[in-house]
Motif scaffolding. Structure first.
Motif, PDB file in Angstrom:
ATOM      1  N   UNK A 136     -26.982 -55.339  33.817  1.00 36.24           N
ATOM      2  CA  UNK A 136     -26.905 -56.587  32.717  1.00 36.24           C
ATOM      3  C   UNK A 136     -26.596 -56.048  31.411  1.00 36.24           C
ATOM      4  N   UNK A 137     -27.367 -54.816  30.952  1.00 42.44           N
ATOM      5  CA  UNK A 137     -27.010 -54.128  29.785  1.00 42.44           C
ATOM      6  C   UNK A 137     -25.471 -53.643  29.645  1.00 42.44           C
ATOM      7  N   UNK A 138     -25.163 -53.211  30.633  1.00 42.06           N
ATOM      8  CA  UNK A 138     -23.724 -52.905  30.698  1.00 42.06           C
ATOM      9  C   UNK A 138     -22.711 -53.907  30.388  1.00 42.06           C
ATOM     10  N   UNK A 139     -23.115 -55.300  31.042  1.00 40.47           N
ATOM     11  CA  UNK A 139     -22.347 -56.400  31.168  1.00 40.47           C
ATOM     12  C   UNK A 139     -22.276 -56.887  29.569  1.00 40.47           C
ATOM     13  N   UNK A 140     -23.366 -56.893  28.857  1.00 44.13           N
ATOM     14  CA  UNK A 140     -23.559 -57.259  27.483  1.00 44.13           C
ATOM     15  C   UNK A 140     -22.907 -56.403  26.783  1.00 44.13           C
ATOM     16  N   UNK A 141     -23.115 -55.041  26.667  1.00 43.04           N
ATOM     17  CA  UNK A 141     -22.313 -54.073  26.030  1.00 43.04           C
ATOM     18  C   UNK A 141     -20.998 -54.287  26.140  1.00 43.04           C
ATOM     19  N   UNK A 142     -20.303 -54.311  27.485  1.00 43.59           N
ATOM     20  CA  UNK A 142     -18.796 -54.509  27.489  1.00 43.59           C
ATOM     21  C   UNK A 142     -18.299 -55.496  26.626  1.00 43.59           C
ATOM     22  N   UNK A 143     -19.045 -56.759  26.907  1.00 39.83           N
ATOM     23  CA  UNK A 143     -18.507 -57.998  26.039  1.00 39.83           C
ATOM     24  C   UNK A 143     -18.585 -57.707  24.612  1.00 39.83           C
ATOM     25  N   UNK A 144     -19.817 -57.034  24.153  1.00 40.26           N
ATOM     26  CA  UNK A 144     -19.649 -56.937  22.727  1.00 40.26           C
ATOM     27  C   UNK A 144     -18.557 -56.233  22.107  1.00 40.26           C
ATOM     28  N   UNK A 145     -18.619 -55.086  22.914  1.00 43.86           N
ATOM     29  CA  UNK A 145     -17.555 -54.125  22.624  1.00 43.86           C
ATOM     30  C   UNK A 145     -16.042 -54.562  22.640  1.00 43.86           C
ATOM     31  N   UNK A 146     -15.831 -55.580  23.574  1.00 43.12           N
ATOM     32  CA  UNK A 146     -14.348 -56.050  23.565  1.00 43.12           C
ATOM     33  C   UNK A 146     -14.091 -56.951  22.536  1.00 43.12           C
ATOM     34  N   UNK A 147     -14.870 -57.755  22.109  1.00 42.95           N
ATOM     35  CA  UNK A 147     -14.703 -58.633  20.943  1.00 42.95           C
ATOM     36  C   UNK A 147     -14.570 -57.706  19.502  1.00 42.95           C
ATOM     37  N   UNK A 148     -15.616 -56.693  19.311  1.00 40.89           N
ATOM     38  CA  UNK A 148     -15.478 -55.651  18.414  1.00 40.89           C
ATOM     39  C   UNK A 148     -14.030 -55.140  18.148  1.00 40.89           C
ATOM     40  N   UNK A 149     -13.580 -54.769  19.409  1.00 35.24           N
ATOM     41  CA  UNK A 149     -11.998 -53.877  19.631  1.00 35.24           C
ATOM     42  C   UNK A 149     -11.048 -54.929  18.928  1.00 35.24           C
ATOM     43  N   UNK A 150     -11.394 -56.165  19.185  1.00 33.45           N
ATOM     44  CA  UNK A 150     -10.303 -57.044  18.699  1.00 33.45           C
ATOM     45  C   UNK A 150     -10.434 -57.220  17.129  1.00 33.45           C
ATOM     46  N   UNK A 151     -11.794 -56.862  16.475  1.00 30.50           N
ATOM     47  CA  UNK A 151     -11.501 -56.791  14.961  1.00 30.50           C
ATOM     48  C   UNK A 151     -11.722 -55.633  14.288  1.00 30.50           C
ATOM     49  N   UNK A 152     -11.995 -54.317  14.927  1.00 33.29           N
ATOM     50  CA  UNK A 152     -12.088 -53.053  14.257  1.00 33.29           C
ATOM     51  C   UNK A 152     -10.895 -52.880  13.637  1.00 33.29           C
ATOM     52  N   UNK A 153      -9.557 -53.139  14.247  1.00 33.43           N
ATOM     53  CA  UNK A 153      -8.422 -52.617  13.338  1.00 33.43           C
ATOM     54  C   UNK A 153      -8.157 -53.424  12.044  1.00 33.43           C
ATOM     55  N   UNK A 154      -8.935 -54.534  11.995  1.00 33.35           N
ATOM     56  CA  UNK A 154      -8.738 -55.353  10.521  1.00 33.35           C
ATOM     57  C   UNK A 154      -9.632 -54.731   9.405  1.00 33.35           C
ATOM     58  N   UNK A 155     -10.467 -53.703   9.636  1.00 36.04           N
ATOM     59  CA  UNK A 155     -11.532 -53.398   8.944  1.00 36.04           C
ATOM     60  C   UNK A 155     -10.790 -52.471   7.755  1.00 36.04           C
ATOM     61  N   UNK A 156     -11.265 -52.855   6.381  1.00 34.35           N
ATOM     62  CA  UNK A 156     -10.550 -52.002   5.306  1.00 34.35           C
ATOM     63  C   UNK A 156      -9.305 -52.371   4.868  1.00 34.35           C
ATOM     64  N   UNK A 157      -8.946 -51.589   3.667  1.00 32.91           N
ATOM     65  CA  UNK A 157      -7.638 -52.012   2.896  1.00 32.91           C
ATOM     66  C   UNK A 157      -6.590 -51.630   3.853  1.00 32.91           C
ATOM     67  N   UNK A 158      -6.621 -50.853   4.730  1.00 33.70           N
ATOM     68  CA  UNK A 158      -5.598 -50.131   5.699  1.00 33.70           C
ATOM     69  C   UNK A 158      -5.334 -50.849   7.110  1.00 33.70           C
ATOM     70  N   UNK A 159      -6.373 -51.974   6.997  1.00 32.69           N
ATOM     71  CA  UNK A 159      -6.456 -52.717   8.451  1.00 32.69           C
ATOM     72  C   UNK A 159      -5.038 -53.454   8.923  1.00 32.69           C
ATOM     73  N   UNK A 160      -4.873 -53.441  10.145  1.00 33.41           N
ATOM     74  CA  UNK A 160      -3.578 -53.718  10.867  1.00 33.41           C
ATOM     75  C   UNK A 160      -3.812 -55.310  11.122  1.00 33.41           C
ATOM     76  N   UNK A 161      -2.761 -55.839  11.076  1.00 35.59           N
ATOM     77  CA  UNK A 161      -2.603 -57.498  11.513  1.00 35.59           C
ATOM     78  C   UNK A 161      -2.486 -57.407  13.066  1.00 35.59           C
ATOM     79  N   UNK A 162      -2.853 -58.855  13.529  1.00 38.47           N
ATOM     80  CA  UNK A 162      -3.077 -59.040  14.897  1.00 38.47           C
ATOM     81  C   UNK A 162      -2.425 -60.200  15.186  1.00 38.47           C
ATOM     82  N   UNK A 163      -1.555 -60.401  16.269  1.00 39.89           N
ATOM     83  CA  UNK A 163      -0.989 -61.566  16.626  1.00 39.89           C
ATOM     84  C   UNK A 163      -1.643 -62.361  17.969  1.00 39.89           C
TER      85      UNK A 163
END
Length: 561
Positions: free
Chosen positions: A19-46
């Motif tokens: 269950x913990x692995x299932x929770x961590x996997x989902x939160x990390x999946x969402x986080x991976x969508x957003x991590x590249x937008x962090x900071x002034x050199x963040x990238x764009x997403x389509x």
């Protein structure tokens, strides 16, 4: 423990480690969508999604909040843990228009660290207490690190606006945007009694070009309606200016409803009151004559009040519009998108919105120093400017017609973020300085905690430091080298806590105050609070049951540029 499936019910069940692995996997999946937008050199997403009318839409954005909105308008987050995780970010995402990525990175890190500690034997209750102790201690660090700001501090407000615009802009355009945003917020604050003010009174309009301006007043945009989708309908839209040239010192009337002359007239027809029979040619003639007379009476009554411009939310009948214009009243109808436009005009000019034309009198009129109209792309703009009311419009000219929407949202978010700083009266150094200062203090604090909560506090510090690693990674620098450098800089700093962050342009530690990288105190504080609350909710899940459903891996269908 592995997944279990009940053969009779088809229930999908995961407990404990699974269950913990299932929770961590989902939160990390969402986080991976957003991590590249962090900071002034963040990238764009389509994102391939749909708009509010369920029409297919392609969204290209570097803003985490708009990225999540785009996904939710499409298929959304059907994964239950991902949906819970995104819901936990809403207080930052909807309320502040900034800090969504920070909250997501912190929350995902806290969930993962919590799962790791739980597997090592730390009880969820101890984890929760430790995180709460760390968050409380972080608040004290931020108290020491924050600096005051007022609405009169234009230079500092300009820095906040500049920092909020993380999209890749030319320096000249960034400076121009930040300058007009800070001016708008300062003017709005100065025109409002009390500390709180309504940012709905600052609108943003964009057009292709290379300039930026601030209008004291409101710009009404009119365009063919959603039902007018064909080229023929678009061309048939009345593009003729309602206001010729420049109208100075104009008296403004604001009407919410259509002008229905049959409802307005006290007697309509001959001898039968309002009941008109059209059973003969004579009846049709009488009806037409009576209707024309009623229209003339209404137009004459409006003109007699001295109205120069009539702003109407509804669309007026052509005959009514022509009668008004023939008496010198400029008609700005179809002011429907958004519906609040007529109320902004009223607040700007001092007019009162009335529901029925018969309710108009001189006391309900407002004034504007300058009214003009022009066509901008597929829109007709009516600028009601030089007003006394505290309503402002930022007019931004963008490099391309296609970039108008992105720049409009960028400046809107900068207005919201800058206003938060002005209202709260506190700012923090950006560039990762705040989480770094919190992490350094928490490590010292943890050494004095005797219980197992010490482990949770140290994990909290690790998660805070991970933000600067993401910042460095997005700027194409080595994350570990960056972390080591800023740790050393904090240790050698003359002040404690120190405003030392990571300069993404030069790839080295720097004083964020000197860089001019500044953000509202509330952005990081609320990101921390949301992250702690979200991680507490998800970290206490020790069993996942999905009746009759075999849940697939989270796949949000997104591409990164």
């Amino acid at each position: 423990m592995a997944h279990d499936t009940n053969a009779e019910t088809g229930d999908w069940l995961a407990r404990d480690e699974a269950a913990r692995a299932y929770v961590v996997g989902a939160t990390r999946a969402v986080e991976s969508l957003l991590a590249s937008t962090y900071g002034p050199r963040g990238s764009t997403s389509l994102v391939q999604t749909v708009d509010g009318q369920q029409v297919p839409e392609t969204v290209v954005t570097a803003d985490a909040g708009r990225l999540l909105d785009a996904i939710e308008r499409g298929d959304g987050f059907v994964h239950p843990i991902a949906a819970l995780f995104v819901d936990g970010l809403d207080s930052v995402r909807r309320g502040l228009h900034d800090g969504t990525t920070t909250a997501a990175l912190l929350a995902a890190g806290l969930v993962e660290e919590g799962a790791r500690l739980s597997e090592s034997g730390l009880h969820e209750g101890t984890l929760t207490v430790g995180y709460a102790m760390a968050a409380n201690r972080a608040g004290k660090v931020l108290d020491d690190l924050a600096r005051p700001i007022t609405a009169a501090d234009r230079d500092r407000l300009r820095e906040v606006a500049d920092t909020a615009m993380t999209t890749d802009l030319s320096q000249s355009r960034r400076d121009a945007y930040a300058d007009v945003v800070s001016t708008a917020v300062a003017e709005l604050a100065g025109s409002t009694e009390g500390q709180w003010f309504d940012t709905d009174d600052v609108s943003v309009r964009t057009r292709a070009g290379d300039g930026v301006a601030l209008v004291r007043g409101h710009v009404i945009r009119r365009r063919p309606g959603a039902h007018e989708t064909s080229e023929k309908s678009r061309l048939s839209f009345d593009w003729t200016p309602s206001v010729e040239g420049v109208l100075s010192d104009a008296r403004i009337a604001v009407l919410e409803r259509d002008i229905d002359v049959e409802e307005t007239a006290t007697s309509f027809g001959s001898g039968e009151g309002a009941a008109v029979s059209l059973g003969s040619a004579g009846a049709v003639t009488a009806y037409t004559a009576a209707r024309t007379s009623a229209i003339d009476d209404v137009a004459a009554s409006v003109a007699s009040l001295g109205v120069d411009v009539l702003v109407v939310r509804a669309e007026l009948d052509d005959a009514v519009k022509n009668a008004l214009e023939s008496r010198g009243v400029a008609v700005v109808d179809r002011a429907q998108y958004p519906k609040s436009d007529v109320h902004r005009v009223a607040r700007a000019t001092g007019a009162q919105v009335v529901g029925h034309v018969s309710d108009l009198d001189e006391s309900k009129l407002g004034r504007a120093g300058r009214v003009t109209e022009r066509r901008v792309g597929d829109e007709k703009w009516t600028t009601i400017g030089e007003c006394e009311g505290p309503v402002f419009t930022v007019v931004v000219e963008t490099p391309t017609e296609q970039g108008r929407t992105a720049h409009e949202r960028l400046v809107e978010d900068a207005v919201e973020t800058t206003a938060v700083a002005a209202m709260d009266g506190q700012v923090l150094p950006g560039a990762g300085a705040a989480p770094l200062a919190v992490a350094r203090d928490l490590r010292r604090f943890a050494s004095g905690v005797q219980g197992k909560e010490q482990l949770a506090i140290e994990a909290f510090a690790d998660v805070c430091e991970s933000l600067v690693q993401t910042l460095a990674r997005n700027a194409s620098y080595d994350p570990l080298e960056a972390l080591a450098a800023v740790r050393t800089a904090h240790a050698d700093a003359a002040t404690d806590p120190a405003p030392v962050g990571f300069d993404a342009a030069r790839g080295e530690p720097a004083d964020a105050w000197e860089l001019g990288v500044v953000e509202p105190r509330r952005v990081f504080s609320q990101a921390l609070d949301s992250a702690v609350a979200t991680s507490e909710q998800l970290s206490t899940i020790d069993a996942v049951v999905s009746p009759g459903i075999d849940l697939d891996e989270l796949d949000p269908q997104i591409e990164h540029d």
